[in-house]
Design a protein around this motif. Structure first.
Motif, PDB file in Angstrom:
ATOM      1  N   UNK B 104       0.843  -1.206   0.000  1.00 40.27           N
ATOM      2  CA  UNK B 104       0.000   0.000   0.000  1.00 40.27           C
ATOM      3  C   UNK B 104       0.874   1.251   0.000  1.00 40.27           C
ATOM      4  N   UNK B 105       1.906   1.247   0.841  1.00 42.62           N
ATOM      5  CA  UNK B 105       2.804   2.404   0.891  1.00 42.62           C
ATOM      6  C   UNK B 105       3.452   2.628  -0.482  1.00 42.62           C
ATOM      7  N   UNK B 106       3.985   1.564  -1.077  1.00 46.73           N
ATOM      8  CA  UNK B 106       4.660   1.708  -2.376  1.00 46.73           C
ATOM      9  C   UNK B 106       3.677   2.121  -3.482  1.00 46.73           C
ATOM     10  N   UNK B 107       2.458   1.602  -3.405  1.00 43.34           N
ATOM     11  CA  UNK B 107       1.448   1.994  -4.396  1.00 43.34           C
ATOM     12  C   UNK B 107       1.242   3.511  -4.378  1.00 43.34           C
ATOM     13  N   UNK B 108       1.192   4.092  -3.177  1.00 44.59           N
ATOM     14  CA  UNK B 108       1.009   5.545  -3.072  1.00 44.59           C
ATOM     15  C   UNK B 108       2.293   6.279  -3.446  1.00 44.59           C
ATOM     16  N   UNK B 109       3.406   5.805  -2.891  1.00 49.67           N
ATOM     17  CA  UNK B 109       4.681   6.525  -3.018  1.00 49.67           C
ATOM     18  C   UNK B 109       5.248   6.441  -4.444  1.00 49.67           C
ATOM     19  N   UNK B 110       5.042   5.302  -5.113  1.00 50.34           N
ATOM     20  CA  UNK B 110       5.577   5.145  -6.471  1.00 50.34           C
ATOM     21  C   UNK B 110       4.485   5.251  -7.536  1.00 50.34           C
ATOM     22  N   UNK B 111       3.269   4.863  -7.176  1.00 49.41           N
ATOM     23  CA  UNK B 111       2.219   4.736  -8.192  1.00 49.41           C
ATOM     24  C   UNK B 111       1.298   5.928  -8.300  1.00 49.41           C
ATOM     25  N   UNK B 112       1.232   6.746  -7.282  1.00 50.28           N
ATOM     26  CA  UNK B 112       0.310   7.901  -7.328  1.00 50.28           C
ATOM     27  C   UNK B 112       1.069   9.221  -7.216  1.00 50.28           C
ATOM     28  N   UNK B 113       1.753   9.412  -6.095  1.00 50.91           N
ATOM     29  CA  UNK B 113       2.330  10.738  -5.807  1.00 50.91           C
ATOM     30  C   UNK B 113       3.272  11.269  -6.897  1.00 50.91           C
ATOM     31  N   UNK B 114       4.188  10.435  -7.432  1.00 48.28           N
ATOM     32  CA  UNK B 114       5.144  11.000  -8.401  1.00 48.28           C
ATOM     33  C   UNK B 114       4.473  11.575  -9.645  1.00 48.28           C
ATOM     34  N   UNK B 163       1.829   2.430   5.920  1.00 48.63           N
ATOM     35  CA  UNK B 163       0.801   2.660   4.900  1.00 48.63           C
ATOM     36  C   UNK B 163      -0.059   3.866   5.265  1.00 48.63           C
ATOM     37  N   UNK B 164      -0.385   3.987   6.540  1.00 49.60           N
ATOM     38  CA  UNK B 164      -1.220   5.105   6.988  1.00 49.60           C
ATOM     39  C   UNK B 164      -0.488   6.442   6.865  1.00 49.60           C
ATOM     40  N   UNK B 165       0.824   6.417   7.079  1.00 53.40           N
ATOM     41  CA  UNK B 165       1.635   7.632   6.956  1.00 53.40           C
ATOM     42  C   UNK B 165       1.633   8.155   5.519  1.00 53.40           C
ATOM     43  N   UNK B 166       1.411   7.223   4.578  1.00 55.51           N
ATOM     44  CA  UNK B 166       1.360   7.625   3.171  1.00 55.51           C
ATOM     45  C   UNK B 166      -0.063   8.014   2.761  1.00 55.51           C
ATOM     46  N   UNK B 167      -1.036   7.334   3.357  1.00 61.15           N
ATOM     47  CA  UNK B 167      -2.431   7.562   2.959  1.00 61.15           C
ATOM     48  C   UNK B 167      -2.906   8.993   3.216  1.00 61.15           C
ATOM     49  N   UNK B 168      -2.711   9.464   4.446  1.00 60.96           N
ATOM     50  CA  UNK B 168      -3.294  10.749   4.840  1.00 60.96           C
ATOM     51  C   UNK B 168      -2.772  11.914   3.984  1.00 60.96           C
ATOM     52  N   UNK B 169      -1.455  12.027   3.779  1.00 59.32           N
ATOM     53  CA  UNK B 169      -0.980  13.114   2.906  1.00 59.32           C
ATOM     54  C   UNK B 169      -1.498  12.993   1.466  1.00 59.32           C
ATOM     55  N   UNK B 170      -1.719  11.754   0.991  1.00 59.67           N
ATOM     56  CA  UNK B 170      -2.226  11.602  -0.374  1.00 59.67           C
ATOM     57  C   UNK B 170      -3.688  12.031  -0.467  1.00 59.67           C
ATOM     58  N   UNK B 171      -4.464  11.756   0.566  1.00 60.66           N
ATOM     59  CA  UNK B 171      -5.862  12.219   0.572  1.00 60.66           C
ATOM     60  C   UNK B 171      -5.890  13.756   0.638  1.00 60.66           C
ATOM     61  N   UNK B 172      -4.974  14.317   1.408  1.00 60.44           N
ATOM     62  CA  UNK B 172      -4.865  15.789   1.472  1.00 60.44           C
ATOM     63  C   UNK B 172      -4.622  16.355   0.071  1.00 60.44           C
ATOM     64  N   UNK B 173      -3.725  15.734  -0.682  1.00 54.29           N
ATOM     65  CA  UNK B 173      -3.491  16.160  -2.071  1.00 54.29           C
ATOM     66  C   UNK B 173      -4.748  15.997  -2.921  1.00 54.29           C
TER      67      UNK B 173
END
Lengths: 217, 217
Positions: B104-114, B163-173
Motif C-alpha cells: 500500500x505504501x509503495x502503491x502511493x509513493x511510487x504509483x500515485x504521488x510522483x 501505509x497510513x503515513x502515506x495515505x493521509x498526505x495523499x488524501x490531502x493532495x
C-alpha cells in the motif's frame, strides 16, 4: 504422502523494468518459480483484463503468488522475499548502509521509473521520447552524485543490494530511450559489473519465456 | 562535561506530502527535531540552490540530518527510523502483513504521488488539474479495492503503519485537487480515523513553522 508445496508464480512482462527487479531477487535467492506472461501492450494491455484485476487490483506487473498470498509492487515483493528468505541478504546489516540502499532504490522506484512508464508515455504523444529522456537524465544526475558517496563495486559498497536490483533495469530503460550515458560514469561502471553476474543474466528481458524471437539473446 | 547530542534536522515544506509522511513518523516515535523550511515555489524553488544540492543531490524534500548522516526519500527515512527507533513499530511483525503495508505504501509513493507532484504538473500547463485528478482517481480505485482486503480501523488491521503515513498526505493532495472522494468510502473512513490521532494533527500542513498565516489552522 507429502503434498509438494506449489512453486511461486510470477506475473511478469519481459520488458517491464519493475518485473525485472523481482526476477533478479528470485534468481539471487535461488527461488524457483513459474512465469505467467502478461503482455502490457497486446489486447490493449492484458493487465486490464477482469481476470487479472481480480488477482491484482493494481493492474500492474509484477505480481507474485507465494506462500498463499498475492503480492504486488516490486519493492514490497522484494522486501517480503528478504523477510522470509533472508539468504543471500539484499540489505546490509548496518542501519546507515541499509538507509543508503533504500534511498537509492526509492529514488529509482519513485523518482525516475514512474515518470517514464508506459501509462504516462501513452499520454505524451510525439513528445514521448524527449519526456522519457529528460526524466531519466534528471534522475541519473542526482543518482551519479549520490553513488560517488556510497558505491564500491556495486551501488553501496561491495555487496549486491536492493539498490542494484533497481539500477540495472533502469539503465536498460535509459538505453531503450537512447539517453546519453556519457555524464554517468559511475552508473555505467556499476551496471556493467552487475550484468556479469549470473542472476542478472538469467533474469534479463532478452531471456524470458515471453521474449519475442527477434529480441532473444 | 557531556556534550548534548544535536537534534535531528528535517528539511521540509509545509505542503509537501512526502515531508508530511516523515513528520508523522517523527511525531509517532516522539523524536524531537528542528525544522528547516525549504520553499519549493519561492525563488524558483529553494531545493535547487547550490547549498541545498550539496546537502541533498536529489534536490527534494524531505531530507533528514540524523545520527551524523543525511537521508532523503521519505520511505527510506521512515525505514531508518524504524530500524533505529523501533517503538512504536510502524511495520507489523507478521511478514505477510508487513508485505501488505509495504504494498500500500509503495502503491502511493511510487504509483500515485510522483505522477501528480509539482515538477510533473509544471509541465502540464492548463491540463494540470485534470491530469492530477486522473492520476489520483486511478490510483485510489486500486487502493480502495486493496483496502477492502487489508483494512481494520486503519490501512492494515488496527495498528497504525507506514501505509497510513502515506495515505493521509495523499488524501490531502486529492482534496487540494478537488478529487471526488465519493467512490472511495474505505479510504475516506480510514483517513478520518487517522486525522483524529495527535501525531497526524501536529504534523499537519496547517501547523508547520513555514505555513503561511492565511493557511494556518
Amino acid at each position: 504422502m507429502q503434498r509438494r508445496k506449489p512453486s511461486p508464480i510470477l506475473y511478469s512482462y519481459f520488458r517491464s523494468s519493475c518485473s525485472w527487479r523481482v526476477r533478479i531477487a528470485l534468481a539471487l535467492k535461488e527461488i524457483s518459480y513459474d512465469t505467467v506472461p502478461v503482455n502490457l501492450v497486446k489486447d490493449g494491455g492484458q493487465q486490464f483484463s477482469a481476470e487479472f484485476k481480480e488477482m491484482n487490483p493494481m493492474q500492474q506487473v509484477p505480481a507474485l503468488k507465494i506462500d498463499g498470498i498475492t503480492l504486488s509492487q516490486s519493492l514490497a515483493i522484494i522486501h517480503y522475499l528478504e523477510d522470509t528468505r533472508p539468504k543471500p541478504r539484499l540489505l546490509p546489516q548496518d542501519p546507515k548502509k541499509r538507509a543508503q540502499v533504500r534511498m537509492i532504490a526509492d529514488h529509482i522506484v519513485s523518482g525516475i521509473q514512474p515518470l517514464q512508464n508506459l501509462s504516462v508515455l501513452k499520454q505524451m504523444g510525439e513528445k514521448k521520447t524527449e519526456w522519457a529522456q529528460n526524466c531519466i537524465a534528471s534522475g541519473f544526475r542526482a543518482l551519479e552524485q549520490t553513488l560517488k558517496h556510497t558505491a564500491g563495486r556495486y551501488c553501496v559498497g561491495d555487496e549486491v543490494s536492493m539498490a542494484d536490483l533497481c539500477l540495472v533495469p533502469q539503465v536498460f530503460n535509459a538505453e531503450r530511450f537512447q539517453v546519453d550515458m556519457g555524464p554517468y560514469p559511475t552508473i555505467t561502471r556499476i551496471n556493467k559489473a552487475l550484468l556479469e553476474l549470473e542472476a542478472f543474466k538469467v533474469s534479463h528481458p532478452s531471456r524470458q519465456p515471453d521474449t519475442p524471437a527477434e529480441l532473444r539473446a
